[in-house]
Write a protein that holds these residues in place. Structure first.
Motif, short mmCIF file in Angstrom:
data_model
loop_
_atom_site.label_atom_id
_atom_site.label_comp_id
_atom_site.label_asym_id
_atom_site.label_seq_id
_atom_site.Cartn_x
_atom_site.Cartn_y
_atom_site.Cartn_z
N ASP A 73 49.40 29.20 45.10
CA ASP A 73 48.78 28.68 43.82
C ASP A 73 48.66 30.01 43.03
OD1 ASP A 73 46.49 27.19 42.18
OD2 ASP A 73 45.65 29.01 42.84
N ASP A 74 48.18 31.17 43.59
CA ASP A 74 48.02 32.26 42.69
C ASP A 74 49.50 32.73 42.30
OD1 ASP A 74 45.86 33.96 42.12
OD2 ASP A 74 47.01 35.63 42.87
N SER A 134 40.25 29.28 41.97
CA SER A 134 41.34 30.37 41.29
C SER A 134 40.28 30.72 39.89
CB SER A 134 42.52 30.14 40.97
OG SER A 134 43.38 31.01 40.15
N LEU A 135 40.04 29.20 39.31
CA LEU A 135 39.33 29.43 38.00
C LEU A 135 37.92 29.90 38.18
CD1 LEU A 135 39.70 28.49 34.82
CD2 LEU A 135 38.84 26.34 35.92
N HIS A 183 48.74 39.28 34.23
CA HIS A 183 48.33 37.73 33.92
C HIS A 183 48.11 37.45 35.29
CE1 HIS A 183 50.95 38.14 30.29
NE2 HIS A 183 51.76 38.50 31.02
N GLN A 187 38.05 33.81 38.68
CA GLN A 187 38.12 34.32 37.13
C GLN A 187 36.80 34.48 36.06
OE1 GLN A 187 42.08 33.30 35.66
NE2 GLN A 187 42.64 32.32 37.32
N GLY A 202 45.81 35.96 38.42
CA GLY A 202 44.62 34.98 38.52
C GLY A 202 43.75 35.67 39.65
N HIS A 262 41.39 42.84 33.78
CA HIS A 262 41.45 41.80 32.85
C HIS A 262 40.89 42.03 31.36
CE1 HIS A 262 42.21 37.34 32.54
NE2 HIS A 262 40.98 37.14 32.09
N TYR A 318 49.84 30.24 39.28
CA TYR A 318 49.02 30.84 38.15
C TYR A 318 49.66 32.07 37.33
CZ TYR A 318 45.33 31.90 35.26
OH TYR A 318 44.55 32.24 34.18
N TYR A 319 50.12 32.73 38.10
CA TYR A 319 50.86 34.27 37.40
C TYR A 319 51.87 33.71 36.39
CZ TYR A 319 53.85 37.99 36.43
OH TYR A 319 54.37 39.17 35.85
N ASN A 334 42.68 41.16 40.94
CA ASN A 334 42.17 41.16 39.67
C ASN A 334 40.90 41.50 39.57
OD1 ASN A 334 42.81 40.79 36.85
ND2 ASN A 334 42.69 38.53 36.96
N HIS A 359 50.61 31.66 33.47
CA HIS A 359 49.81 32.46 32.72
C HIS A 359 50.69 33.49 31.97
CE1 HIS A 359 45.88 34.92 32.13
NE2 HIS A 359 46.30 34.53 31.08
#
Length: 318
Positions: free
Chosen positions: A90-91, A160-161, A204, A164, A206, A189, A94-95, A184, A98
């Protein structure tokens, strides 16, 4: 397969309490990070995202279930090791989602919403797209194909969301070095939200910053280069409708109006933000190159001035 709750909805009270705490801390430390109209705009964008999320998540779940039911290669069970694999998968997804959201204008049209604030605080994390949820999920379609259950995927996407959220703050300077090296962080960020040429299209990640280091998009936050938040051309509005759709309107005008070949019309959708068919546009790499050349010229001028001063000093000694 167990049923998983929508943890984002359950986290809303945590978001509110965290923002109030951050406001207290930053006010006490005299950090001017909140502006009332800007914060309310971000919160309005977050509410719109949640409301539209009921529709977009239904579409995502339908797409995931269709692939999982009809085309999956394996059946991956719900277990600790599969959750660890899913975390990495998933990560990784996401990268690339993004990164492409910064390198393809069609995806930037929805992602620009998150970068439109000139402030940086926890409310900025809530400034989410109203349109991206309906098509950004394509970067995750390979997960149900290899056998991850859609419920597991949606849970990990939510985790993940949620992670962040806390990195959108100026109240935290740096985490321990080992943490900064792998995960991250607010520092990493802040760079991502910078409109400085040096910081454009960087970090970028996550949850894991290792992807940026692996694929050459990492940039550390520098004390000598204070982050300037927002866009290279700020939209200067607090109207949620304009924030949500201004880039869609701009992209549509560039693509569908004027005398252009079909190929160039398509490029306005697929090329990075800033691209123009007549060659007058500037991409982030162009802006970064100009910034570095300007810095090199300034250093050269300082060096020449220093040498002249040395000669004058020597002459005055005779």
């Amino acid at each position: 397969m167990p049923e998983f709750p929508d943890i984002i909805l359950f986290a809303i009270p945590f978001f509110i309490i965290s923002m109030m705490l951050e406001l207290y801390v930053t006010t006490k430390e005299n950090i001017q990070t909140y502006e009332k109209k800007d914060a309310f705009s971000s919160i309005a964008m977050g509410i719109g995202n949640v409301v539209l999320g009921f529709l977009s998540k239904a579409l995502v779940l339908l797409a995931f279930m269709f692939i999982y039911t009809n085309f999956r290669v394996f059946t991956i069970p719900f277990a600790w090791w599969s959750l660890m694999l899913l975390f990495l998968a998933d990560d990784f997804s996401y990268y690339w989602f993004h990164r492409i959201s910064h390198e393809c204008r069609l995806f930037w049209a929805s992602h620009i919403v998150h970068h439109s604030s000139q402030k940086y605080n926890l409310s900025t994390a809530l400034r989410q797209t109203w349109s991206g949820g309906f098509y950004s999920f394509v970067f995750w379609l390979w997960l149900p194909l290899i056998g991850f259950h859609p419920g597991m995927i949606l849970l990990q996407m939510a985790i993940s969301l949620l992670y962040q959220f806390w990195i959108h703050t100026e109240a935290i300077d740096k985490m321990p070095k080992w943490f900064e090296a792998v995960f991250n962080t607010p520092s990493h960020h802040r760079v991502h939200h910078g409109s400085n040429p040096l910081y454009l299209d960087r970090n970028h990640a996550g949850i894991l910053i290792i992807w940026d280091k692996l694929f050459g998009t990492f940039q550390a936050e520098l004390k000598a280069e204070k982050v300037i938040y927002g866009l290279t051309s700020n939209i200067n509005t607090y109207n949620p409708l304009k924030i949500a759709f201004h880039e869609w309107i701009s992209m549509s005008k560039d693509s569908f109006t004027g005398k252009k070949s079909f190929k160039n019309r398509l490029k306005y959708l697929l090329k990075p933000p800033g691209w123009k068919h007549d060659g007058t546009g500037k991409l982030s790499d162009d802006l970064r190159k100009e910034w570095r050349e300007k810095g090199d010229r300034s250093q050269a001028q300082c060096s020449v001035g220093s040498k002249k001063a040395d000669r004058l000093q020597k002459h005055s000694q005779y």
